[in-house]
Design a protein around this motif. Structure first.
Motif, short mmCIF file in Angstrom:
data_model
loop_
_atom_site.label_atom_id
_atom_site.label_comp_id
_atom_site.label_asym_id
_atom_site.label_seq_id
_atom_site.Cartn_x
_atom_site.Cartn_y
_atom_site.Cartn_z
N VAL A 1 -4.98 -2.54 -5.83
CA VAL A 1 -4.95 -2.73 -4.38
C VAL A 1 -4.13 -3.95 -4.00
O VAL A 1 -3.22 -3.85 -3.16
N ASP B 1 7.37 0.80 -2.13
CA ASP B 1 7.08 1.08 -0.74
C ASP B 1 5.78 1.86 -0.71
O ASP B 1 5.66 2.94 -1.28
N VAL B 2 4.84 1.29 -0.06
CA VAL B 2 3.53 1.93 -0.09
C VAL B 2 3.14 2.35 1.31
O VAL B 2 3.13 1.54 2.23
N ARG B 3 2.85 3.61 1.46
CA ARG B 3 2.40 4.07 2.77
C ARG B 3 0.96 3.63 2.99
O ARG B 3 0.17 3.60 2.06
N PRO B 4 0.61 3.33 4.22
CA PRO B 4 -0.77 2.89 4.49
C PRO B 4 -1.79 3.96 4.12
O PRO B 4 -2.92 3.63 3.74
N GLN B 5 -1.39 5.24 4.21
CA GLN B 5 -2.36 6.29 3.88
C GLN B 5 -2.83 6.17 2.43
O GLN B 5 -3.99 6.39 2.12
N GLU C 1 -1.85 11.95 -1.31
CA GLU C 1 -1.11 10.87 -0.67
C GLU C 1 -0.01 10.31 -1.54
O GLU C 1 0.88 9.63 -1.06
N LEU D 1 -2.99 3.46 0.71
CA LEU D 1 -3.93 2.36 0.62
C LEU D 1 -5.31 2.76 1.15
O LEU D 1 -6.33 2.42 0.55
N ASP D 2 -5.29 3.51 2.24
CA ASP D 2 -6.58 3.96 2.79
C ASP D 2 -7.31 4.83 1.78
O ASP D 2 -8.50 4.66 1.53
N ARG E 1 -0.69 -3.81 -1.87
CA ARG E 1 -0.66 -4.49 -0.57
C ARG E 1 0.47 -5.50 -0.53
O ARG E 1 1.13 -5.66 0.48
N SER F 1 -8.70 2.71 -0.90
CA SER F 1 -9.93 1.95 -0.62
C SER F 1 -11.11 2.88 -0.46
O SER F 1 -12.26 2.52 -0.81
#
Lengths: 713, 558
Positions: free
Chosen positions: B65, B18-22, B557, B24-25, B69, B28
């Motif tokens: 990544v 489970d990956v929080r979008p934060q 994060e 991923l941000d 995703r 990147s």
């Protein structure tokens, strides 16, 4: 083959020429254009590649007497030299790229990053192979400054002079233990030249560069002292390629442990087919317990004189194995590279070993082992592919009777092809040329490595042709110094002063009076007499001197390899110390003496004429007055004529003498300028140009030695 | 943080991260920072840093990544190893059909081959992973682009499908890690970076080679999911070799790594044969287990992903340190230039104070001045002298810089070394030489000086217009007084006589300022010119801080 035993005293033959003698000749030497010898290197290289041998002109062409005129030699150089230089520049780049590749090769990050850490610092270079013994400082080189006279060099070039006594002494000594390695005149000459080269350049180059070259000398000397009846051959290869199996197959007896454990062999094992190889094995550092004898049998005769060394692998995770291999590869006469179908294309083998050793192709065998593992015609395919890879590595393959590496396929396990190898090896050993060829290849490699520090780069600078100070550069230097002491201005001032004095002496009194009055009337007298100031201190423009020296040093250093260019600059800078002070002093001494300048012979005549004109006016005037008073009888014509003559004649005489002074004044000015200029130029030559030229001469001498090292007989 | 059993359309249950979008941000952002890092100066560590940067970038782009995703994407197992280890044969045998060419000539595989189930194909046909490789679908015919490079020079990845593979598993046959072709090595490293499962293949005669061991250690560092295969083992020595290999692995701290042994069979030598299914059965079972068993799949993916994330903790500071080293080197180079010019500036000022400009020609003119030399000539000589002084200062500074830079490895960067530039500019001479530039500046100075003198003379309020001093004379005297130091005292006196003490003082003030201005301007301009190539490299300290900042955001994060 020529063999020489009594070569120990060879350094005595080198003539010791006093270097100062050369320095005295510097001016003549500068005129000798000197690209010849470097072009010779290129010549030699290219002829070597094309297999030709017409390079006998070598050093002889660039002889020191410099009989060829400047212009003709420079022309011939620039025309013939260009094409070769261009072609060679291309090759140089290619070589450079290859070296770069080799250095980069093992820095691929993730996969291979630690390879570099474990390896010796200068990997990618052949130096790495011999790196383990680095740190051996050059010891055997002769005294610096000694140079070889050319007559003697000619003696080296003719092997026949050795042939007579050599063969005799060899026969006589044949039984002796310590026979020397057969030495051909050419090789010996090259080694001597290398020794000279190192001696001459010790103060100019960093010791690391020289130590590598000195090591070649040391190794050559060490090998020479040992038996030349033996040929030391090492079996090298990756772990699991079957070195030990092949070793045992050749010896006919289980000497070296074989096994599936990787890596198997941890220390080199030596095996000598003939007695008397103890010294050679000592040199390799193989202890007595690891020395073996082959199984006596009919095969033993074939390999008479062979000393075979089984090496550990070079590619396993055990780093000390690699150190063993690198050390011993630098000492043996020939190498048999054992590869197998699985590993024949390993990057480590090709990039770290085969490519840097490409010059040693003549003392190299490449053996594809384990062909029994390959089905059908796959063995031929693999062998062809191996040949292709070797070719890409730049290794000459000994096919069709040409010199080069021998490539064979065999299976040590089944014995297939081993006899062929034995045959080839026996032939190779009987020739007894491996040691010499090895040393020659080492020399070639050393010469190639030294090229950047001795041969000038193929940049824009050398495209201009001549190395050294051109006549224009010297002229320019003198001009700049003259400017610094103010020669031109001094000359002009002297000329003008002289004319001023002359004009003063020869001008008509009335005009002079009028001019004086005009000057008095003006608020800013330009004609007021200025007290002569005390002699100036620091009358020379320091900045101009500094700039002149820097320019001339840069000019002299262009086209030279970096260390030599630096040496030239340093010697110029040393010479420039105290140059301004010397010029100050000179300017005082060389300046024209104070007081009245010398006068031309006609001067008194002019002064007399002017006086006569004045007298005429006075006489005319008196006469007129006398007539008015009544003393003289009235006669208007003559006195008026006399006065008019005087009045017109005065300026005429002044004008005429003004014309006449122009020439002598200019001569006077020239003289003043010339004295200063020559004094300054002489001072500059003695202090700056001569040391620079001496430094250039030294470089030239060194380069000649280098050419002798680089040329292959 | 882990979510249980998401059903995603095929038969197996998968457990995903489970990956929080934060996260991923943050990732990147970090990727952008890494991509922006530059190492233009040829320092000893720069090539290493460049490879590290590329590697890290490849791993972020190709693996981390996309994996975060799309946690449900098929598991990618990359088969890597030395040349001739039998990678292609192994892949072919695992798939059960000929998908990757095997052969006796090395290196065999030049175009990497990816094999997956037909229904998984969409995961790999897009640019989700390995975006820098162009996909090709058909097997190359003989003699066509045999070096893994497409017609336009782009690198290729061949995608094959085989329904013998279970869904959710993809195999990638990578080129040799120790290939003679350097590009192959780089590609192999990149591919291995993209793997969920690293399958390292070695052989009985290679298991002690140094190169594969480096790779194994790297895998350990990154804590990737790792399997080793000992291939081509002659059956009579299987026991011994495998035991020893195990011992070596244990010694390296990799004792718990699954180890599979494949015996040497006639088919191993290549030539298109497949190994019998039994030979590779254990490996296939192991891989299938990873795919089909949710917990082991979770474990495999999680381990590699978090391993990479954790490795960032060490790799980012390393990159940042390399960036800092670049900046430090640039700073050293700059300060060498600054020092040289400052030093020369001081020397020129000192010389001007001492009247060194009034020497040589100029001095001779001055001594001859009122009688045998005109004011114009005097002014000419003084301007020339000043020009020589400045030129000398500039070349001396250049020499000083060259000497200082010779000791700096960073100064070997193309375009930085002075001598290279000099040789180039020698071709179009004059127009761009310091001589030319200084000459222009000095001529401008002289014109301004003359203008000042004219202004002053015009301002003189004399009743007798004919008694006005000549402006040229005033300019010459002014220049002499300014540049002559002590030995031109009389010039100052004469000047005062001509235009009055006040005027003379004012004029000398203005002239002095003008001279200082021009001196600063000339030396400043030359300094800037010298620094321009270095400035163009754009080495600054910000990337270091940014890299560290991005890392700390990421750490927060997680």
């Amino acid at each position: 083959m020529t063999a020489v035993t009594a070569v120990t005293g060879h350094t005595d033959q080198t003539g010791h020429i006093d270097p100062t003698d050369d320095v005295d000749n510097v001016d003549d030497l500068d005129d000798v254009d000197d690209v010849d010898d470097l072009d010779d290197v290129d010549d030699l290289k290219s002829s070597e590649r094309s297999g030709g041998s017409g390079s006998s002109e070598g050093v002889d062409r660039s002889d020191l007497s410099g009989s060829s005129s400047h212009s003709s030699s420079s022309n011939s150089c620039s025309s013939s030299g260009h094409a070769e230089r261009d072609s060679h520049a291309g090759e140089g780049d290619e070589d450079g790229d290859r070296a770069d590749d080799a250095e980069r090769a093992w820095d691929d990050g993730l996969i291979a990053r630690r390879v570099v850490v474990g390896a010796s610092p200068a990997d990618g270079d052949f130096a790495a192979v011999r790196g383990a013994v680095a740190g051996v400082v050059v010891s055997g080189s002769s005294s610096p400054g000694a140079s070889q006279s050319y007559g003697e060099s000619a003696a080296y070039d003719t092997p026949s002079s050795y042939e007579g006594d050599a063969s005799a002494s060899y026969e006589g000594d044949a039984s002796a233990q310590n026979t020397t390695v057969a030495y051909e005149g050419g090789l010996r000459g090259r080694l001597d030249a290398l020794r000279e080269l190192i001696g001459l350049s010790r103060t100019r180059l960093d010791s690391k560069t020289l130590a590598e070259a000195g090591q070649v000398l040391d190794e050559a000397a060490a090998r020479r002292r040992l038996s030349d009846r033996h040929t030391v051959v090492a079996l090298a290869g990756a772990t699991g390629s079957g070195k030990s199996t092949l070793f045992n197959a050749l010896a006919g007896v289980m000497i070296s442990e074989t096994g599936v454990r990787r890596p198997t062999t941890a220390a080199p094992i030596g095996c000598s087919w003939t007695d008397g190889a103890a010294g050679l094995l000592d040199r390799l550092g193989i202890p007595g317990r690891l020395r073996r004898r082959p199984l006596q049998g009919p095969d033993t005769q074939v390999l008479q004189g062979l000393v075979l060394v089984d090496l550990p692998d070079h590619d396993s995770a055990a780093a000390d194995h690699r150190e063993h291999v690198d050390r011993i590869l630098g000492l043996v006469d020939a190498v048999i590279w054992v590869v197998d179908p699985e590993k024949y294309a390993d990057a480590m083998l090709h990039e770290r070993y085969l490519r840097p050793m490409a010059g040693h192709a003549e003392v190299m065998f490449v053996v594809l082992n384990q062909v029994d593992r390959l089905p059908g015609d796959a063995a031929d395919q693999v062998l062809d592919d191996l040949r292709r890879l070797l070719d890409e590595d730049g290794i000459a393959l000994g096919e069709h009777g040409e010199p080069g590496a021998t490539v064979l396929a065999l299976s040590a396990l089944t014995g297939e092809g081993v006899d062929e190898l034995r045959e080839v090896l026996g032939q190779f050993t009987r020739e007894r040329g491996a040691a010499v060829r090895r040393i020659e290849a080492d020399l070639d490699a050393a010469a190639a490595r030294l090229r950047p520090v001795y041969a000038c780069g193929a940049g824009a600078a050398s495209a201009r042709g001549a190395i050294g100070l051109s006549e224009e550069a010297r002229e320019e230097f003198s001009d700049r110094l003259a400017e610094a002491v103010g020669a031109a201005a001094a000359g002009q001032a002297a000329e003008r002063a002289w004319r001023r004095h002359a004009g003063k002496a020869c001008s008509a009194p009335w005009l002079r009076l009028w001019r004086w009055y005009e000057a008095q009337r003006s608020p800013y007298t330009t004609g007021r007499h200025v007290l002569r100031p005390p002699a100036d201190e620091e009358s020379t423009a320091r900045a101009r001197v500094e700039h002149a020296v820097r320019t001339v040093a840069d000019e002299a250093a262009t086209g030279l390899p970096a260390p030599w260019g630096q040496a030239v600059r340093e010697s110029a800078a040393r010479g420039a110390q105290g140059l301004p002070e010397a010029l100050d002093e000179l300017a005082l001494r060389a300046a024209l003496p104070d007081g009245r300048p010398p006068r031309p012979g006609w001067w008194p005549v002019a002064v007399l004429a002017q006086a006569a004109m004045t007298l005429l006016q006075v006489v005319g005037g008196l006469w007129l007055v006398g007539q008015i008073v009544g003393i003289a009888e009235p006669n208007l014509g003559v006195p008026v004529l006399l006065m008019a003559m005087g009045i017109v004649g005065g300026p005429c005489v002044e004008w005429a003498s003004g014309l006449a002074t122009r020439g002598p004044a200019r001569r006077h000015g020239y003289e003043a300028e010339r004295r200063l200029r020559e004094a300054a130029a002489g001072c500059g030559r003695a202090r700056v140009l001569d040391p620079v030229a001496a430094e250039l001469l030294r470089y030239r001498e060194v380069r000649e030695q280098y050419v002798r090292v680089a040329r292959r007989a | 943080m882990l979510q249980k059993a998401i059903k995603i359309g095929h038969s197996s249950h998968v457990v995903t991260l489970d990956v929080r979008p934060q996260l991923l941000d943050a990732l990147s952002a970090l990727r952008e920072r890494v991509a922006a890092a530059r190492f233009p100066l040829p320092l000893p560590g720069a090539p290493r840093a460049r490879t590290n940067r590329d590697e890290l970038l490849a791993q972020l782009d190709d693996y981390l990544v996309p994996r975060l995703r799309a946690p449900e994407a098929p598991l990618l197992a990359v088969v890597g190893g030395s040349t001739g280890a039998g990678k292609s044969t192994l892949v072919n045998s695992l798939v059960g059909q000929q998908v990757s060419e095997a052969g006796v000539l090395r290196p065999t595989t030049r175009t990497p081959v990816l094999v997956c189930h037909p229904e998984d194909q969409h995961w790999f046909s897009g640019m989700r992973v390995l975006p820098q490789l162009t996909r090709v679908w058909v097997r190359r015919r003989e003699g066509e682009g045999a070096d893994g490079v497409g017609p336009d020079g782009e690198r290729l990845l061949r995608v094959e499908t085989a329904d013998t593979l279970p869904r959710g598993l993809a195999l990638l046959d990578a080129p040799d890690i120790d290939s003679l072709v350097a590009d192959n090595r780089v590609l192999a490293a990149e591919l291995i970076c993209a793997a969920d499962v690293w399958v390292m293949v070695t052989t009985a005669s290679r298991y002690a080679d140094a190169v594969p061991w480096h790779l194994l250690r790297t895998a350990k560092e990154h804590d990737a999911t790792l399997v080793t295969v000992l291939d081509r083992v002659p059956h009579q020595v299987v026991g011994e070799v495998s035991r020893q290999y195990g011992a070596l692995l244990t010694k390296a701290g990799l004792g718990d790594v699954p180890r599979f042994t494949v015996p040497e069979l006639p088919e191993s030598a290549g030539g298109g044969g497949l190994l019998p299914a039994t030979a590779v059965e254990p490996l296939r079972v192991w891989l299938e287990h990873r795919v089909q068993e949710p917990s082991s799949r979770k474990q495999a993916i999680e381990r590699t992903a978090y391993g990479v994330l954790a490795s960032l903790n060490a790799r980012m500071p390393e990159l940042a340190a390399a960036v800092a080293a670049q900046y430090a080197a640039a700073l050293r180079l700059t300060s060498a230039v600054d020092d040289a010019y400052e030093c020369e500036h001081a020397r020129v000022r000192e010389r001007l104070q001492a009247g060194a400009a009034l020497a040589g020609d100029a001095l001779k003119r001055w001594r001859a001045y009122p009688l045998d030399c005109g004011p114009g000539e005097l002014l000419d000589a003084i301007a020339e002298s000043l020009e020589a002084l400045l030129l000398c200062a500039v070349t001396a500074a250049d020499e000083r810089i060259d000497n200082a830079w010779r000791r700096e490895p960073a100064a070997q960067a193309p375009g930085l070394l002075h001598h290279g530039r000099r040789a180039e500019t020698a071709l179009y001479e004059d127009d761009d030489s310091p001589e030319h530039r200084i000459g222009v500046a000095v001529r401008r100075w002289r014109r301004e000086l003359e203008e000042h003198a004219e202004d002053e003379v015009r301002a003189l309020d004399r009743a007798d217009k004919s008694a006005l001093p000549d402006a040229e004379v005033v300019a010459a005297l002014l220049a002499t007084a300014l540049l002559g130091g002590r030995r031109a005292r009389t010039a100052g006196e004469t000047l005062a006589e001509r235009i009055g003490a006040h005027g003379a003082l004012r004029l000398r003030d203005r002239g002095g300022r003008l001279l200082t201005d021009y001196l600063d301007k000339v030396l400043g301009a030359e300094r800037e010119r010298r620094l321009a190539p270095l400035d163009a490299l754009d080495v600054n300290p910000e990337p270091q801080a940014e890299l560290i900042a991005a890392l700390s955001v990421l750490q927060k994060e997680r």
